[in-house]
Design a protein around this motif. Structure first.
Motif, PDB file in Angstrom:
ATOM      1  N   LYS A   1       0.512   3.468  -3.308  1.00 46.65           N
ATOM      2  CA  LYS A   1      -0.566   4.449  -3.157  1.00 46.65           C
ATOM      3  C   LYS A   1      -0.154   5.762  -2.504  1.00 46.65           C
ATOM      4  CE  LYS A   1      -3.698   1.461  -4.553  1.00 46.65           C
ATOM      5  NZ  LYS A   1      -4.150   1.551  -5.933  1.00 46.65           N
ATOM      6  N   THR A   2       1.009   5.808  -1.864  1.00 47.71           N
ATOM      7  CA  THR A   2       1.285   7.016  -1.083  1.00 47.71           C
ATOM      8  C   THR A   2       2.456   7.809  -1.649  1.00 47.71           C
ATOM      9  OG1 THR A   2       2.881   6.010   0.398  1.00 47.71           O
ATOM     10  CG2 THR A   2       0.571   5.791   1.006  1.00 47.71           C
ATOM     11  N   LEU A   3       2.538   9.045  -1.184  1.00 47.44           N
ATOM     12  CA  LEU A   3       3.624   9.926  -1.611  1.00 47.44           C
ATOM     13  C   LEU A   3       4.966   9.329  -1.210  1.00 47.44           C
ATOM     14  CD1 LEU A   3       4.270  12.696  -2.864  1.00 47.44           C
ATOM     15  CD2 LEU A   3       4.411  13.582  -0.547  1.00 47.44           C
ATOM     16  N   ARG A   4       5.004   8.674  -0.053  1.00 47.74           N
ATOM     17  CA  ARG A   4       6.263   8.105   0.419  1.00 47.74           C
ATOM     18  C   ARG A   4       6.760   7.032  -0.565  1.00 47.74           C
ATOM     19  NH1 ARG A   4      10.357   8.402   4.309  1.00 47.74           N
ATOM     20  NH2 ARG A   4       9.198  10.266   4.861  1.00 47.74           N
TER      21      ARG A   4
ATOM     22  N   LYS B   1      10.392   5.390  -5.172  1.00 49.37           N
ATOM     23  CA  LYS B   1      10.630   5.003  -6.570  1.00 49.37           C
ATOM     24  C   LYS B   1      11.373   6.095  -7.329  1.00 49.37           C
ATOM     25  CE  LYS B   1       6.300   3.709  -6.714  1.00 49.37           C
ATOM     26  NZ  LYS B   1       4.970   3.428  -7.271  1.00 49.37           N
ATOM     27  N   VAL B   2      11.007   7.344  -7.109  1.00 47.76           N
ATOM     28  CA  VAL B   2      11.689   8.433  -7.832  1.00 47.76           C
ATOM     29  C   VAL B   2      13.170   8.451  -7.477  1.00 47.76           C
ATOM     30  CG1 VAL B   2      11.912  10.918  -8.077  1.00 47.76           C
ATOM     31  CG2 VAL B   2       9.660   9.891  -8.060  1.00 47.76           C
TER      32      VAL B   2
ATOM     33  N   GLY C   1      -0.814  10.956   3.264  1.00 42.75           N
ATOM     34  CA  GLY C   1      -0.010  11.049   2.051  1.00 42.75           C
ATOM     35  C   GLY C   1      -0.519  10.173   0.926  1.00 42.75           C
TER      36      GLY C   1
ATOM     37  N   GLN D   1      14.922   5.498  -9.094  1.00 42.62           N
ATOM     38  CA  GLN D   1      15.049   5.494 -10.554  1.00 42.62           C
ATOM     39  C   GLN D   1      15.885   6.651 -11.064  1.00 42.62           C
ATOM     40  OE1 GLN D   1      11.210   5.454 -12.406  1.00 42.62           O
ATOM     41  NE2 GLN D   1      10.598   3.607 -11.351  1.00 42.62           N
TER      42      GLN D   1
ATOM     43  N   MET E   1       8.597   7.110 -15.413  1.00 40.60           N
ATOM     44  CA  MET E   1       7.329   7.340 -14.725  1.00 40.60           C
ATOM     45  C   MET E   1       6.340   8.008 -15.659  1.00 40.60           C
ATOM     46  SD  MET E   1       8.174   8.226 -10.871  1.00 40.60           S
ATOM     47  CE  MET E   1       8.537   6.844  -9.816  1.00 40.60           C
TER      48      MET E   1
ATOM     49  N   VAL F   1      -1.899   9.262  -2.444  1.00 40.55           N
ATOM     50  CA  VAL F   1      -1.906   9.961  -3.722  1.00 40.55           C
ATOM     51  C   VAL F   1      -3.275   9.822  -4.382  1.00 40.55           C
ATOM     52  CG1 VAL F   1      -0.901  10.039  -6.022  1.00 40.55           C
ATOM     53  CG2 VAL F   1       0.564   9.619  -4.042  1.00 40.55           C
TER      54      VAL F   1
ATOM     55  N   PHE G   1       6.033   6.886  -3.702  1.00 37.29           N
ATOM     56  CA  PHE G   1       6.443   7.631  -4.887  1.00 37.29           C
ATOM     57  C   PHE G   1       7.878   8.122  -4.715  1.00 37.29           C
ATOM     58  CE2 PHE G   1       6.454  11.850  -7.059  1.00 37.29           C
ATOM     59  CZ  PHE G   1       6.302  11.401  -8.353  1.00 37.29           C
TER      60      PHE G   1
ATOM     61  N   PHE H   1       0.838  -1.201   0.000  1.00 35.91           N
ATOM     62  CA  PHE H   1       0.000   0.000   0.000  1.00 35.91           C
ATOM     63  C   PHE H   1       0.873   1.251   0.000  1.00 35.91           C
ATOM     64  CE2 PHE H   1      -2.437   3.302   2.178  1.00 35.91           C
ATOM     65  CZ  PHE H   1      -3.593   3.290   1.418  1.00 35.91           C
TER      66      PHE H   1
END
Lengths: 366, 523
Positions: free
Chosen positions: A219-222, A227-228, B381, A231, B358, B383, A224, A215
């Motif tokens: 689903k969350t900013l964390r 992954k950012v 948080g 990558q 992405m 999204v 994200f 989850f």
């Protein structure tokens, strides 16, 4: 002549999805070859290895017992690997977590209350996380390579445990065996269905952890952020994410989960600390993480597959008399083929004959 | 006339019906192209028209789905760049692939297959470079060289393999006008020797000046072959875009003198962060509401370092160094500066402004998760997937971003379309301060005009806009004042009415940044 890897212009989405299955199939084929070289009937051997352990209820419980630590650790590792932090030291975090969690039942055996078990779980997670924070600190502060530091800390942890159970923590009533005292009833992680087998709550922890991390990642900013930064670190910096905070986050999450796996194993499956408490779960979990595509839900499935290889190894040892080292060989082959299949999806192999390079321009009408 | 005869006599390269399909997008759709011996052939087209895809197929980096490539009349299959080089096709890429810490000769040696000693390569490279009027010291470290000199290495590297056809991808986009002139001389010499050149550019004046023939692509198809000398820049642009390119309109800035300063930089000094970066020396600048200030300069003079310092990717020890809307921002991170109303667009699109693997909607979140927290994030948080997809769609429509899937990965877009998205992502929140580094680098005429117009409109609606660019035409088109960055120093901004190409060119070459006004008075 030399071999070159040439990047494929496009990757097939279908093959990417099928890659773990190819790897499994190739492992089975290579395993069959290995058994026939050992002079065993490969079909029999594979049957005992992969089918027999699934035929009885108690044996399925054993599968859950083995899968629980693998899944817990691998779920944590997925956060690390996705954020480009190469924590290879989960085995050490597992051991330190188990030791931190064992402080209460070993050193204060008279403190018996329902609160002991929750405290043990929390202490194990704190211990594992703290131990994982060491390579994170070294990486962010001194720019050391976390692969090396986390791996070397495994051996420190193993020897520390060995010394503790032979020395300060040895069971005073244990006839000098290198073990701690047995955990009292409040310190034992209960079984889920005691009537049918040994599976303990560690397996439930594993499933819950997998769901929570899935989850978080999807689903969350964390997630994200994970992954950012994994990558494209520079885009992550542009976004305002802190790379060094992420190093700590990833190591602490995976360390805490490895520590929880450690105490679950010790208080659920073993019941005391011994010089060796893990048959290499921390390393096998690396395979699980990649076989599960670094996706926590995939990791649950991959954890069960790897757990089967442990059970099968024991079964095959008993029924056809192969060495228990075969388990390691299987796991090694599996990781080899997973990584190999992944690489070949992104690259193709080109043989370069240095002298005859004219042959490479093939004419269309030829 | 000899050249013309040869053009008709022997075709070096013939391409028939070349097609490349990515998913559902036909990036190249039945391309026909012939390049004669000894001709400079221009390949024109908007971003996403299929130019890069076409040359990648010619150079063996991509495999065509259909079609035929004939080389000297014989059909060939070019499986990889190595095969292309064997045939005699050389390529100079837009993005250089050189190692900063190695010498020029070592960099050349890396690309050669045989094991020639470095000394031999250096001698050959030196001889070749002088004979083509591109002087190059083969033992200099690449990290110490200017962009123009780095490009020379790439060209010499290509020439050392004695190619018959040289493909140049936007070669002048990183050069000063003087450096570009030198390059043209070299290209004309190569043509005189009977080499063929495939020249990709979006600068129509250059194409008119040098090229014998041109092939224009649009949406993956050839829309015409023509003689660029007989066309006008606007007729070429019309062929590329398919309609008139709107020229950028810059209404006068009203009451700029009284307007509030929204972005202020005071005595910004920064030590080099890596051995190859430029130190910044005592930079002062203020940008008022309603105006566009341009920063000119040859690449590698500290623009990247300056952008990092202003954006907050690198913070300052003294908080007053950068002030945004009258608040000290020197200590603030990039997120903190965004919260003050600033927006930033970096030079690199892939890997800096956007995460390549992405989706566009996720890339929207990248720079706006903090400023638009209420719209894009729920509690814990979480999204809001549908909200970011909807917002991304809004930007895609506003900026006319062309793509092959509803919400594709950033890397799947052409450079110009991704740039439109990245600029649109920031414009969408109407920032009070906008700082852009190379807004239209490698972007085609149509998209560039759109981006420039949008920046001017943003300023006129009351924001402060700071544009760092190497494209002087662009800066003259959009700026109210132009400052020049040279070797980590920034000149005083020249109001556009006083600025001439010559003055700016001199400053770019290093004529004492501190003393702009006296020069202006003399002139």
């Amino acid at each position: 002549m030399r071999i070159e890897l040439v990047k494929r212009p496009q990757q097939s989405a279908l093959y990417s999805a099928l890659s773990p299955f190819f790897a499994l199939a190739l492992t089975l084929i290579a395993g069959a070859i290995m058994f026939s070289l050992l002079g065993k009937n490969p079909l029999d051997a594979l049957y005992y290895y992969f089918i027999d352990p699934l035929r009885e209820m108690w044996s399925l419980h054993e599968l859950a017992v083995k899968a629980a630590p693998l899944i817990l650790i691998a779920v944590g590792l997925s956060v690390c690997f996705l954020s480009n932090n190469w924590n290879i030291g989960a085995e050490g975090q597992f051991i330190i977590g188990a030791m931190a969690g064992s402080i209460l039942p070993v050193m204060y055996p008279d403190f018996q209350s329902w609160i002991v078990l929750p405290l043990m779980l929390i202490m194990s997670m704190v211990g594992g996380a703290a131990y994982a924070a060491i390579p994170a600190l070294l990486k962010t502060r001194f720019n050391t390579n976390e692969i090396l530091t986390s791996l070397m800390l495994v051996y420190v942890a193993q020897l520390f445990l060995d010394w503790m159970v032979r020395g300060p923590w040895r069971n005073p009533a244990g006839m000098n065996f290198p073990e701690t005292r047995n955990f009292h009833e409040y310190a034992v992680l209960p079984e889920i269905w005691p009537d049918s087998g040994r599976a303990h709550w560690g397996f439930v922890f594993a499933l819950v952890a997998a769901l929570l991390v899935w989850f978080m990642l999807s689903k969350t900013l964390r997630g994200f952020e994970v992954k950012v930064l994994g990558q494209s670190p520079r885009a992550g910096r542009f976004a305002g994410f802190s790379a060094s905070k992420m190093v700590f986050f990833a190591f602490i999450v995976s360390g805490a989960l490895a520590g929880l796996a450690g105490i679950s194993e010790v208080s659920g499956a073993i019941g005391q600390l011994r010089p060796t408490i893990s048959p290499g779960y921390g390393f096998a979990a690396i395979i699980v993480a990649f076989l599960g595509r670094l996706n926590p839900l995939g990791i649950v499935a991959a954890g069960l597959v790897l757990a089967l290889s442990y059970l099968g190894g024991e079964a095959a040892q008993i029924s056809i008399g192969v060495s228990d080292k075969v388990v390691r060989a299987f796991q090694g082959m599996l990781l080899f083929f997973v990584l190999g299949c992944d690489t070949l999806i992104h690259y193709r192999i080109r043989l370069v004959r240095t002298a005859l390079s004219k042959a490479e321009v093939s004419h269309g009408n030829a | 006339m000899t050249a013309t005869l040869e053009t008709h006599g022997a075709n070096l390269l013939e391409v028939r019906g070349l097609t490349k399909i990515f998913g559902t997008l036909k990036a190249c759709d039945g391309i026909d192209l012939t390049v004669g011996k000894g001709e400079i052939h221009a390949l024109l087209g908007e971003n996403g028209a299929g130019k890069s895809t076409l040359v990648k197929m010619l150079f063996g980096s991509l495999e065509p789905n259909a079609g035929e490539i004939r080389w000297n009349g014989e059909p060939v299959r070019i499986a990889n760049p190595h095969a292309a080089r064997k045939l005699g096709i050389g390529m100079v890429f837009q993005h250089f692939s050189l190692f900063d810490a190695l010498t020029a000769a070592e960099n050349i040696a890396l690309s050669l297959d045989d094991e020639t000693p470095i000394a031999t390569i250096a001698a050959k490279a030196k001889a070749l470079s002088y004979s083509y009027g591109l002087p190059l010291d083969p033992y200099s470290l690449v990290g110490d060289l200017s962009v123009g000199e780095r490009q020379r290495i790439e060209i010499i590297r290509c020439l050392l393999q004695t190619p018959e056809l040289i493909i140049l991808d936007e070669p002048t986009s990183v050069l000063t006008p003087q450096e570009a002139d030198k390059l043209f001389e070299t290209l004309e010499r190569l043509r005189a020797e009977g080499k063929s050149i495939l020249y990709i550019s979006h600068r129509l004046e250059e194409v008119k000046r040098m090229c014998d023939r041109a092939t224009v692509l649009r949406h993956g198809k050839v829309v015409g072959h023509c003689d660029p000398r007989k066309e006008t820049a606007s007729s070429l642009a019309r062929m590329m875009v398919g309609s008139e390119v709107l020229s950028v309109v810059r209404p006068p800035a009203e009451g700029a003198g009284k307007a509030a300063t929204l972005l202020e930089i005071r005595n910004l000094t920064r030590k080099p962060a890596t051995p190859f970066s430029i130190p910044l020396r005592n930079i002062n600048l203020s940008v008022k509401a309603g105006e566009v200030i341009g920063i000119a300069g040859v690449a590698g003079n500290g623009q990247g370092e300056f952008f990092e310092a202003v954006s907050g990717e690198a913070t300052q020890p003294d908080a007053v160094t950068v002030r945004i809307r009258d608040k000290d921002a020197g200590h603030l991170s990039i997120t903190g500066r965004r919260m003050l109303g600033a927006a930033f667009v970096p030079e690199e699109r892939l890997g800096h402004g956007a995460a390549p693997r992405m989706k566009l909607s996720e890339n929207l979140l990248l720079s706006r998760y903090a400023t638009d927290r209420k719209a894009f994030l729920g509690s814990f948080g979480l999204v809001q997937g549908s909200a970011i997809v909807k917002a991304a769609q809004r930007i895609i429509e506003a900026m006319d971003v062309r793509k092959s899937a509803p919400d594709p990965e950033a890397a799947a877009l052409s450079g110009g379309n991704l740039q439109k998205f990245i600029i649109g992502r920031e414009l969408d929140r109407q920032p009070a301060v906008m700082v852009v580094n190379q807004p239209t680098w490698g972007v085609d005429a149509g998209a560039a005009a759109r981006i420039r117009q949008a920046l001017i409109e943003l300023a006129r609606s009351g924001s402060a806009v700071l544009v760092i660019s190497q494209d002087l035409d662009e800066l003259f088109e959009i700026s109210d004042s132009i400052a020049v960055m040279h070797n980590g120093e920034l000149s005083k901004p020249l109001p556009i009415a006083e600025a001439t190409l010559e003055k700016i060119g001199l400053l770019m070459g290093g004529a004492e940044p501190g003393h702009v006004e006296p020069v202006a008075e003399v002139a």
